[in-house]
Scaffold this motif. Structure first.
Motif, PDB file in Angstrom:
ATOM      1  N   TRP A 407       0.828  -1.213   0.000  1.00  0.00           N
ATOM      2  CA  TRP A 407       0.000   0.000   0.000  1.00  0.00           C
ATOM      3  C   TRP A 407       0.858   1.258   0.000  1.00  0.00           C
ATOM      4  O   TRP A 407       0.399   2.336   0.372  1.00  0.00           O
ATOM      5  N   SER A 532      -6.375  10.038  -2.090  1.00  0.00           N
ATOM      6  CA  SER A 532      -5.558   9.506  -1.004  1.00  0.00           C
ATOM      7  C   SER A 532      -6.348   9.424   0.298  1.00  0.00           C
ATOM      8  O   SER A 532      -5.962   8.712   1.219  1.00  0.00           O
ATOM      9  N   LYS A 535      -9.250   5.253  -1.077  1.00  0.00           N
ATOM     10  CA  LYS A 535      -9.190   4.787  -2.452  1.00  0.00           C
ATOM     11  C   LYS A 535     -10.605   4.525  -2.965  1.00  0.00           C
ATOM     12  O   LYS A 535     -11.496   4.131  -2.203  1.00  0.00           O
ATOM     13  N   ARG A 855      -3.968  13.707   3.545  1.00  0.00           N
ATOM     14  CA  ARG A 855      -5.403  13.774   3.263  1.00  0.00           C
ATOM     15  C   ARG A 855      -5.953  15.197   3.275  1.00  0.00           C
ATOM     16  O   ARG A 855      -7.036  15.430   2.744  1.00  0.00           O
ATOM     17  N   VAL A 949      -4.280   1.626   6.444  1.00  0.00           N
ATOM     18  CA  VAL A 949      -4.153   1.770   4.990  1.00  0.00           C
ATOM     19  C   VAL A 949      -5.493   2.067   4.347  1.00  0.00           C
ATOM     20  O   VAL A 949      -5.561   2.755   3.321  1.00  0.00           O
ATOM     21  N   ASN A 952      -5.821   5.674   5.186  1.00  0.00           N
ATOM     22  CA  ASN A 952      -4.604   6.403   4.843  1.00  0.00           C
ATOM     23  C   ASN A 952      -4.184   7.374   5.944  1.00  0.00           C
ATOM     24  O   ASN A 952      -3.724   8.482   5.681  1.00  0.00           O
ATOM     25  N   THR A 953      -4.340   6.949   7.170  1.00  0.00           N
ATOM     26  CA  THR A 953      -3.845   7.743   8.287  1.00  0.00           C
ATOM     27  C   THR A 953      -3.769   6.863   9.523  1.00  0.00           C
ATOM     28  O   THR A 953      -4.406   5.814   9.605  1.00  0.00           O
TER      29      THR A 953
END
Length: 1012
Positions: A407, A532, A535, A855, A949, A952-953
């Motif tokens: 990822w 981001s 997804k 993000r 993932v 994304n944080t």
């Protein structure tokens, strides 16, 4: 390209009109120190030695065709033999002479004749130099000489110039047209490039079905495919790919493998790879140049088990070594199970060490008796990393290929005691992933944090091999090229000029002026940032909050603005340029915005339906339309230039695997032909999932007989107001008025009409004069309508006045007059990490902004990341960033606050004894260190990884005491953990949210607070 304000110091490196990150040695006008490539309709002839590498001779053909693409004039291409070098070039000619040191008699004679200094490139991997040479050969007054230190050096010299002339590396793969110029010139000083940062730079075609395979089947194999496998990936296909790889400064390929076998599907595949100059390899699960599982299924005997079936597997590998021996390859070592699986639950590492020893014996016997001279790689992917951490060793000359987590987050970098291996180290990285397991595969629209992760790889000396998993390649053009460009020359890129790569790319591909290339860079930046956040394969109807911080509405607006700007650029382009722009920019924007809108509208449909609002039906219709539009966009992609295929499904994932067919999100319909039993009007205040009048489980904890709603206002609301939605409840239309008993309240609008043609009206409520509000004051805002009284049991169809009162509580908060910093609003303080009040360096390390990262706005990280010998700090001793804030409340009014840090996803890439960490400190309290990345068994991930993932944080929550007033928050980093007092290097902090009692659930967190 000159004059682009975003180049940030790269102007001297960006050549001609179109090249990215290259030394400039071309122009379109004659000058005092230029050499003509094409002038007055005549092209200088090109000479290349027939003794030179076939790949160089072939690339010279491309070079001549590229010149013709730009000018319409094709240079004569001449082959020169060793016996006629002296007489080959006619007297009076001003030729272009191309060749490789030690392979081209033509080049060698020029060096001997003129004493040309070639020491800057001689014996340098893939280096080249070009310049005008006076009297290079008898009767030739001057020539433009292009010299490669080796085969690829010569090839790169030509392709480098082609790009500067204006030929995009993607001219074929993405239909990028070439801007025409009547004349071409090069500077007498020419161009130069030394050895690249990364020795082997490659891509991996993976998970190539359905998109790439279907397209290749149609265009390259007439629908038949290879004899054994049915694969369409023959030498005709691969030759186009080899050329692309070389044009973008790559040199390495892992070929398609799931239903293909590179060495079997077409006997010419390996020959052409070597002839073109592309180094071949195989993936992490395919030892000794055998394609797995396909070749074992075709030619293997018995189980793929080295204990039970050693000899058959050994012989199988011998065949791979023999087949690969004549060619330039990197051999994958070790052994995994078939189908990207471990060999077993428990593996004795001594068995694996014995396997590597046997493989090296095979290479010694059939490839080169000096096995240390054979490029070999051991990929530490998934469970194999566990074998390494458990003590398994391989010989020093074998490259250790570290990997990301699939990822885009590198799991490990070489530690300082691992950087001295003769085989070096490398990185296997992903922009696409067919995951077998949670959270989800992704291979439709992708994003990348390439610079942050791969620049760290450079700093940690992981520069022998870089290989990028690109899925089916299409859709990843710019990330691929940036990855290759960073590997080609990492010295010219840094966190401040990544944006200029995109600007330059937009100029090259679409020939845009300064303003529009900046606009395209902004479009790509925002597209990357929005995707981001989550997804497209993972977004759903509740990803973004439908009630808090206007989050979902903001996303809808952001995507709309992005699409409008991309459409403006698309419409402004010529018909010749539109297909390339559609493929590279507009399609990702259209497709991503459509999918996000569809899911957000589905969420709104579900929410409004639960509130008995007929407005849900409008979103039902929108979702239906967007679902069909999603397919229409796919069809548009298919028809561009009768072109490329985008068959990937993307809607309604039920588990990690891609859906077998797109399915519309779940939506529902509210009966609009029937009266609502609670009355004609539905009232929903901002931040509420409930609705009034009547009962709703979200109106209060009890779920029935709930009090009327209350809404809170203060001077530091991020949007300056709160809203109330007025909606249609059923079949009866109505008009309404909004009134207040307080002069300091403003409502806008103060009334309206609701019907099937106007289902909803949003009313904004704000304070018009805070000087009239002292402390906490309440105002009553009445929403009133006259409509059918459906509660009338006499069935007389009487009308009745329906009023829903909403209480607005205004809290007139005010920080001290001398305060500077962020102020609490709505019970929370939100700060983008780049907006520090002060920043203190220690040992030359400073918290530094990574523009556009993450993000929201950006991230901050300690830079340089490997400074002071990669040291770490104890909390309170390292570099620090301070944030001043003012709070009026605490949680439960008991003096406590909770600070949530939003962090970029990183793993314990320094090893589990150096876990990621940072520290926070409020005022003079004791710094609190957060070790936020739990250790995991090597080769696996901690349980929290799925959420990291997917979202994304990584978030951390730290509790402090901070009574109302002015405060400072200090973030530090130590270098053996990761902190805001710096603790460990490479920590990235994106946003800090301080909960003083009013924090609401949301995906991105509250918008940034007001700063005074």
């Amino acid at each position: 390209m000159r004059g682009i304000k975003a180049l940030l110091g790269l102007a001297a490196l960006i050549g001609g009109a179109s090249a990215i990150g290259q030394m400039n040695c071309t122009s379109f006008e004659s000058g005092a120190s230029t050499f003509p490539i094409v002038a007055s309709g005549t092209a200088s002839p090109i000479y290349v030695s027939s003794e030179d590498w076939l790949g160089v001779q072939r690339a010279a053909t491309d070079f001549a065709e590229d010149i013709e693409r730009v000018t319409g004039v094709k240079p004569a291409l001449n082959n020169v033999t060793a016996t006629n070098v002296s007489s080959a070039v006619p007297a009076g000619t001003q030729p272009i002479i191309v060749g490789t040191l030690g392979m081209s008699p033509l080049i060698d004679q020029i060096v001997n004749n003129t004493g040309l200094d070639v020491s800057s490139v001689e014996n340098q991997w893939e280096a080249f130099m070009t310049r005008v040479v006076e009297n290079p050969l008898p009767g030739v007054s001057s020539a433009y000489v292009m010299i490669g230190a080796d085969k690829r050096g010569s090839i790169y010299a030509m392709y480098d110039h082609s790009e500067q002339f204006g030929v995009s590396p993607w001219y074929w793969w993405a239909d990028v047209p070439t801007t025409q110029h009547a004349e071409l010139y090069v500077s007498q000083a020419g161009c130069y490039h030394g050895s690249p940062t990364v020795k082997y730079r490659g891509i991996f075609l993976n998970d190539e079905q359905p998109a790439l395979e279907n397209w290749a089947m149609h265009y390259f194999s007439n629908g038949t495919g290879a004899y054994y496998t049915g694969s369409p990936f023959n030498s005709d296909f691969y030759r186009t790919l080899f050329e692309l790889i070389l044009r973008i400064k790559g040199n390495y390929l892992w070929p398609a493998m799931w239903a293909s076998a590179f060495g079997v599907d077409d006997p010419l595949n390996q020959y052409y790879a070597d002839m073109y100059g592309v180094v071949m390899g195989t993936s992490h699960e395919e030892p000794i140049m055998r394609s797995l599982p396909v070749e074992w299924d075709l030619f293997g005997t018995g189980p793929y088990d080295y204990v039970a079936n050693k000899q058959n597997i050994y012989d199988f590998w011998i065949a791979g070594a023999k087949r690969g021996a004549p060619y330039e390859n990197i051999y994958t070592m070790g052994m995994r199970g078939l189908g990207d699986l471990p060999l077993g639950d428990t593996i004795d590492t001594s068995l694996l060490e014995g396997i590597v020893s046997d493989q090296r014996q095979i290479l010694t016997d059939y490839v080169n008796q000096n096995v240390t001279a054979i490029p070999q790689m051991w990929c530490l992917y998934k469970e194999v990393l566990g074998y390494y951490e458990d003590g398994m060793t391989v010989p020093e000359d074998v490259t250790l290929l570290w990997t990301d987590d699939s990822w885009g987050n590198n799991e490990r970098y070489p530690l300082y005691n691992e950087t001295g291996r003769s085989g070096g180290a490398g990185i296997y990285y992903h922009v696409s992933y067919e995951n077998v397991g949670t959270p989800r595969n992704y291979k439709w629209i992708t994003v990348s944090t390439t610079y942050n992760q791969m620049s760290l790889a450079v700093e940690r000396n992981a520069t022998r091999i870089w290989i990028l998993n690109v899925g089916d390649l299409k859709g990843y053009e710019m990330p691929i090229e940036y990855f290759m460009g960073l590997g080609w020359d990492s010295t010219i890129w840094n966190q401040d000029n990544v944006y200029s790569f995109v600007t330059s790319w937009a100029a090259r591909e679409f020939g845009l002026d300064d303003d529009d290339r900046e606009a395209v860079a902004s479009i790509i930046h925002n597209l990357t940032r929005y995707n981001s956040r989550v997804k497209p394969e993972l977004v759903n109807s509740t990803t973004y909050s439908l009630t808090s911080y206007r989050e979902a509405e903001t996303m809808l607006t952001d995507w709309e603005s992005l699409l409008n700007e991309s459409t403006r650029i698309y419409d402004s382009l010529s018909a010749e340029k539109q297909p390339a722009y559609f493929e590279l920019v507009h399609h990702p924007v259209m497709a991503s915005s459509t999918v996000n809108w569809m899911w957000i509208y589905a969420g709104m449909n579900n929410l409004l339906a639960s509130q008995a609002r007929v407005g849900a039906n409008d979103y039902f219709t929108k979702v239906q339309g967007l679902f069909q539009q999603n397919y229409d966009i796919e069809e548009m992609y298919h028809t561009i230039l009768d072109g490329t295929i985008m068959d990937q499904t993307n809607s309604m994932y039920y588990y990690w695997q891609q859906p077998m067919q797109d399915t519309m999100p779940m939506v529902t319909w509210v009966q609009q032909r029937k009266a609502n039993i609670a009355g004609v009007m539905r009232i929903t205040p901002e931040e509420s999932s409930g609705a009034w009048p009547g009962d709703n489980e979200n109106d209060c904890a009890q779920g029935y007989s709930c009090p009327d709603p209350t809404v809170y206002l203060d001077p530091y609301l991020p949007f300056g107001s709160k809203y109330v939605d007025v909606g249609l409840g059923g079949s009866e239309n109505f008009s309404f008025t909004v009134t207040s008993n307080a002069s300091w309240i403003t409502v806008s609008p103060s009334g309206g009409s609701i019907s099937l043609s106007n289902l909803e009206q949003r009313v904004y409520v704000s304070v018009n004069d805070w000087s009239q509000v002292s402390g906490n004051q309440s105002a009553l805002v009445n929403f009133t309508t006259t409509g059918l009284d459906v509660t009338d049991t006499s069935l007389q169809n009487t009308t009745n006045t329906l009023t829903v009162p909403v209480t607005f509580v205004a809290n007139h908060t005010q920080p001290a007059s001398n305060f500077t910093g962020f102020v609490e609003g709505d019970g929370v303080i939100s700060i983008d990490a780049a907006h520090t009040s002060s920043n203190t360096s220690v040992a030359g390390i400073t918290w530094t902004e990574l523009p556009g990262y993450g993000r929201t706005l950006s991230g901050v990280t300690p830079m340089p990341r490997t400074a002071d010998n990669n040291t770490n700090f104890t909390a309170g001793a390292g570099p620090s960033a301070r944030y001043d804030f003012y709070n009026f409340n605490t949680i439960g009014q008991e003096g406590n606050i909770t600070i949530t840090a939003y962090l970029g996803v990183i793993l314990n890439a320094n090893g589990n004894d150096r876990p990621a960490a940072f520290a926070l400190q409020v005022d003079d309290s004791e710094p609190q260190t957060e070790y936020y990345a739990p250790s995991a068994t090597p080769g696996s991930q901690p349980p929290e990884w799925n959420d990291w993932v997917a979202q994304n944080t990584i978030t951390t929550q730290t509790n402090f005491t901070a009574w109302p007033g002015a405060h400072s928050l200090t973030a530090s980093h130590l270098l053996c953990s990761y902190s805001l007092w710096m603790v460990e290097p490479a920590v990235i902090v994106e946003r800090i949210v301080i909960d003083t009692g009013g924090l609401l659930p949301s995906y991105l967190g509250p918008p940034e607070s007001v700063r005074v």
